[in-house]
Design a protein around this motif. Structure first.
Motif, short mmCIF file in Angstrom:
data_model
loop_
_atom_site.label_atom_id
_atom_site.label_comp_id
_atom_site.label_asym_id
_atom_site.label_seq_id
_atom_site.Cartn_x
_atom_site.Cartn_y
_atom_site.Cartn_z
N MET A 1 -4.31 12.65 -16.09
CA MET A 1 -5.49 12.76 -15.21
C MET A 1 -6.47 11.62 -15.44
SD MET A 1 -4.91 15.31 -13.26
CE MET A 1 -6.52 15.68 -12.56
N GLU A 2 -6.17 10.73 -16.42
CA GLU A 2 -7.05 9.59 -16.66
C GLU A 2 -6.69 8.41 -15.74
OE1 GLU A 2 -6.76 8.74 -20.78
OE2 GLU A 2 -7.76 10.59 -21.41
N ASN A 3 -5.67 8.61 -14.92
CA ASN A 3 -5.27 7.54 -14.01
C ASN A 3 -6.39 7.20 -13.04
OD1 ASN A 3 -2.71 7.67 -15.17
ND2 ASN A 3 -1.98 9.14 -13.66
N CYS A 4 -6.42 5.92 -12.62
CA CYS A 4 -7.38 5.51 -11.59
C CYS A 4 -7.02 6.13 -10.25
CB CYS A 4 -7.39 3.99 -11.46
SG CYS A 4 -7.96 3.14 -12.93
N MET A 5 -5.74 6.40 -10.06
CA MET A 5 -5.24 6.97 -8.81
C MET A 5 -3.87 7.59 -9.10
SD MET A 5 -3.86 3.54 -6.81
CE MET A 5 -2.75 4.41 -5.69
N PHE A 6 -3.36 8.34 -8.17
CA PHE A 6 -1.97 8.76 -8.26
C PHE A 6 -1.42 8.89 -6.85
CE2 PHE A 6 1.66 11.57 -8.52
CZ PHE A 6 2.37 10.96 -9.55
N CYS A 7 -0.41 8.07 -6.56
CA CYS A 7 0.22 8.10 -5.23
C CYS A 7 1.70 7.84 -5.41
CB CYS A 7 -0.40 7.04 -4.32
SG CYS A 7 0.31 6.99 -2.66
N TYR A 8 2.52 8.70 -4.81
CA TYR A 8 3.98 8.48 -4.87
C TYR A 8 4.65 8.79 -3.54
CZ TYR A 8 4.31 13.59 -6.08
OH TYR A 8 4.23 14.97 -6.09
N GLN A 9 3.93 8.48 -2.47
CA GLN A 9 4.45 8.86 -1.16
C GLN A 9 5.48 7.88 -0.60
OE1 GLN A 9 1.33 9.18 1.78
NE2 GLN A 9 0.82 7.01 1.73
N CYS A 10 5.59 6.67 -1.14
CA CYS A 10 6.55 5.70 -0.60
C CYS A 10 7.68 5.43 -1.59
CB CYS A 10 5.86 4.41 -0.18
SG CYS A 10 5.61 3.21 -1.50
N GLN A 11 8.74 4.81 -1.09
CA GLN A 11 9.93 4.57 -1.91
C GLN A 11 9.67 3.54 -3.01
OE1 GLN A 11 12.25 1.63 -1.90
NE2 GLN A 11 13.31 2.69 -3.57
N GLU A 12 8.73 2.63 -2.79
CA GLU A 12 8.50 1.56 -3.76
C GLU A 12 7.41 1.90 -4.77
OE1 GLU A 12 10.00 -2.29 -1.17
OE2 GLU A 12 7.87 -2.04 -1.51
N THR A 13 7.08 3.17 -4.90
CA THR A 13 6.03 3.56 -5.84
C THR A 13 6.35 3.06 -7.25
OG1 THR A 13 4.61 5.40 -6.47
CG2 THR A 13 6.97 5.81 -6.50
N ALA A 14 5.33 2.71 -8.01
CA ALA A 14 5.50 2.04 -9.30
C ALA A 14 6.42 2.81 -10.24
CB ALA A 14 4.14 1.83 -9.96
N LYS A 15 7.39 2.10 -10.78
CA LYS A 15 8.35 2.62 -11.76
C LYS A 15 9.14 3.82 -11.24
CE LYS A 15 5.51 1.09 -15.66
NZ LYS A 15 4.79 1.48 -16.92
N GLY A 16 9.10 4.02 -9.92
CA GLY A 16 9.82 5.15 -9.35
C GLY A 16 9.19 6.49 -9.66
N THR A 17 7.95 6.47 -10.14
CA THR A 17 7.28 7.73 -10.51
C THR A 17 5.93 7.90 -9.85
OG1 THR A 17 6.36 6.68 -12.50
CG2 THR A 17 8.45 7.87 -12.74
N GLY A 18 5.17 6.80 -9.67
CA GLY A 18 3.86 6.92 -9.04
C GLY A 18 2.96 5.75 -9.38
N CYS A 19 2.17 5.32 -8.41
CA CYS A 19 1.19 4.25 -8.63
C CYS A 19 -0.06 4.87 -9.25
CB CYS A 19 0.85 3.56 -7.32
SG CYS A 19 2.24 2.67 -6.59
N THR A 20 -0.52 4.30 -10.37
CA THR A 20 -1.63 4.90 -11.10
C THR A 20 -2.82 3.97 -11.29
OG1 THR A 20 -0.63 4.24 -13.20
CG2 THR A 20 -0.11 6.45 -12.39
N MET A 21 -2.64 2.69 -11.05
CA MET A 21 -3.75 1.73 -11.19
C MET A 21 -4.13 1.13 -9.84
SD MET A 21 -4.36 1.99 -14.38
CE MET A 21 -5.52 0.66 -14.64
N ALA A 22 -3.13 0.74 -9.08
CA ALA A 22 -3.29 0.23 -7.72
C ALA A 22 -1.96 0.43 -7.03
CB ALA A 22 -3.69 -1.23 -7.71
N GLY A 23 -1.98 0.49 -5.72
CA GLY A 23 -0.74 0.72 -5.01
C GLY A 23 0.14 -0.51 -4.97
N VAL A 24 1.45 -0.33 -5.11
CA VAL A 24 2.38 -1.43 -4.90
C VAL A 24 2.19 -2.02 -3.51
CG1 VAL A 24 4.84 -1.96 -4.62
CG2 VAL A 24 4.09 -0.57 -6.54
N CYS A 25 1.75 -1.18 -2.57
CA CYS A 25 1.50 -1.62 -1.19
C CYS A 25 0.30 -2.54 -1.08
CB CYS A 25 1.28 -0.41 -0.29
SG CYS A 25 -0.19 0.58 -0.73
#
Length: 549
Positions: A1-25
């Motif tokens: 929960m200390e992440n700046c963000m959490f998004c995993y709605q697209c296929q290219e999400t970071a490390k295949g688990t979720g973007c937590t600092m900024a979106g790969v997009c």
């Protein structure tokens, strides 16, 4: 929960688990949080509209449109503009408050429906424990809620395009809002949400049918068309995305100006519609799939109009030539406004184009498409004869999305190594992995049949159902069709759910399975529908055809 963000709605999400600092997009954590809040308040508005409908009260179409646009704006690569998202939150809250005044009983409303902060409170609320994906603690409930939400984002995109052509469906809008509201209902079990997931697929089919009827009603049925991929000597405007109404208005406003119009990426299938062939300045298609736009937009020289996703954060060298419209937005890029049913003013883009050099040629030749359902039905006898004679052994549905990951080269290699008696059925930008290869034909039937945009995946479903009828089969899964689909964002999710609703099984999805599928939810899809990932090209050829190449 200390992440700046959490998004995993697209296929290219970071490390295949979720973007937590900024979106790969390219989405910042601040914009990601505000988009989470926009979804939250949109769900709250949907609770209100759903309860009002239950009380027998009508909901104005304008409210339905707000909800669809809100969902569309949060699709991957659509809107990166903080100010735009903030304004959508404010508008949603204002409309919700107006509707709440019509309530007979406000008891039991969730926080998303009750909360009504001002702009100074948005950032803090966006980071609160009630908002965002991780607000749902149970992994399986969270997985299903997100699967449904992403499917509804795709459904909203289809609705928005139909709305642009003045076509609405109250039943679809009512379901979309009811389903959104149910993602806030803690009383629903995993089984309840699985059922809602399949129901979302049913309305996905309805939504695609609505859009198909809107597009073909306005522009005619797509037909076999050869599209030039070279350039002319005039200045040009490049239009990308999916919105055919925007294209129509741009073509009308560029008539006689000396400016040519080119399509890019998902707008390529516009060339297949008869209505657009009357414009002599509709030049051809420029470039490839969305993710190559930085290098290609640089060379186009003229302005680029983004009507929907997918936007790649632009380089400084062409940022002043990138324009947005509709649900899209990018900070520092100019936006063309236009409400439902209004004619947009594209004169500023045309003025800029006239000051620009003609596009730089990046390739030459032609590509052929236009194999939507009516065109394929017209070829049905020829196709059936080819199947019966053994000239065509199998169809391979390779619809979906393209993307940046090197692993997507799998689809080019797979298409190249397919048995020569296999025909590819495609829609969406996944086709750019193989639509410029010379794969030949079978008795005059091209081995790549392009039905159009990802929105046109409905055609592939209709073609499968037609073949089932022609061959007198009881089960669509008895057809000589295999499904090897690439996915990237949320419109692909609603297509997948629609196929599942139609009873299609054994779909292979790649290049990776969605990060938002928990192990238990993935197991449900595997056990009940045969959903699987991809392997190596050789292994998958062996699996699908009993041979490796």
């Amino acid at each position: 929960m200390e992440n700046c963000m959490f998004c995993y709605q697209c296929q290219e999400t970071a490390k295949g688990t979720g973007c937590t600092m900024a979106g790969v997009c390219g989405k910042s954590s601040e914009v990601a949080a505000l988009q989470d809040l926009l979804i939250y308040v949109t769900k709250g508005l949907s609770v209100v509209t759903t309860r009002l409908r239950e009380e027998g009260k009508d909901i104005d179409e304008s409210v339905n449109h707000i909800i669809s646009v809100n969902l569309f704006a949060t699709i991957t690569n659509a809107n990166f503009d903080k100010d735009s998202i903030v304004e959508k939150i404010s508008k949603t809250l204002s409309v919700k408050e107006e509707l709440l005044e019509r309530f007979e009983d406000r008891e039991g409303l969730p926080d998303a429906a009750e909360w009504n902060g001002n702009k100074s409170e948005y950032a803090q609320k966006a980071m609160s424990k009630e908002v965002g994906i991780l607000a749902t603690r149970d992994e399986d409930i969270r997985s299903l809620r997100e699967l449904i939400t992403y499917g509804l984002k795709g459904l909203a995109a289809y609705s928005k395009h139909a709305n642009s052509l003045l076509k609405d469906n109250e039943e679809i809008d009512a379901f979309l809002q009811k389903a959104l509201s149910k993602t806030l209902d803690d009383s629903l079990s995993v089984d309840d949400l699985v059922a809602l997931t399949l129901e979302t697929g049913k309305y996905g089919v309805d939504g695609m049918a609505l859009l198909d009827a809107a597009n073909t009603g306005a522009y005619g049925n797509p037909e076999i068309t050869t599209v030039d991929i070279g350039v002319r000597n005039n200045p040009g405007i490049l239009i990308s995305g999916h919105d055919l109404k925007d294209l129509e208005q741009l073509l009308e406003q560029t008539k006689g100006t000396g400016v040519d119009v080119y399509t890019h990426s998902e707008m390529l299938p516009a060339h297949y519609y008869p209505a657009f062939k009357k414009y002599p300045h509709f030049a051809g298609n420029y470039g490839n799939a969305w993710w190559k736009q930085k290098e290609e937009f640089e060379k186009f020289n003229g302005p680029i109009l983004m009507t929907t996703n997918c936007i790649v954060p632009p380089a400084a060298s062409y940022k002043d030539r990138l324009w947005t419209t509709g649900a899209t937005g990018f900070p520092g890029c100019r936006h063309i406004d236009g409400e439902y049913g209004q004619v947009k003013d594209f004169s500023p883009i045309i003025e800029q184009a006239l000051k620009c050099k003609a596009p730089e040629e990046i390739e030459t030749g032609t590509i052929v498409g236009g194999f939507a359902h009516e065109q394929v039905f017209a070829l049905a006898d020829k196709i059936v004869d080819a199947v019966k004679s053994g000239a065509i052994k199998k169809f391979v549905v390779m619809a979906g999305c393209d993307g940046r990951m090197k692993s997507r080269d799998y689809y080019t290699e797979f298409a190249t190594k397919l048995p020569k008696d296999a025909v590819i059925l495609t829609a969406g930008c996944a086709k750019y992995k193989y639509n410029k290869l010379n794969l030949g034909d079978i008795g005059g039937i091209p081995r790549v049949l392009d039905a159009g945009q990802c929105n046109d995946s409905y055609s592939l479903a209709l073609i499968a159902l037609k073949l089932k009828e022609v061959f007198g089969l009881d089960d669509v899964n008895d057809l000589p069709i295999v499904y090897n689909i690439a996915w990237y964002e949320q419109k692909a999710v609603i297509v997948l759910l629609a196929l599942l609703y139609l009873g299609v099984k054994n779909i292979h999805l790649g290049p990776t399975l969605p990060a938002f599928l928990s192990p238990n939810v993935a197991k449900v899809l595997v056990d009940n529908f045969g959903i699987a990932g991809i392997g190596t090209v050789e292994d998958d050829l062996e699996l699908f055809f009993g041979e490796s190449k």
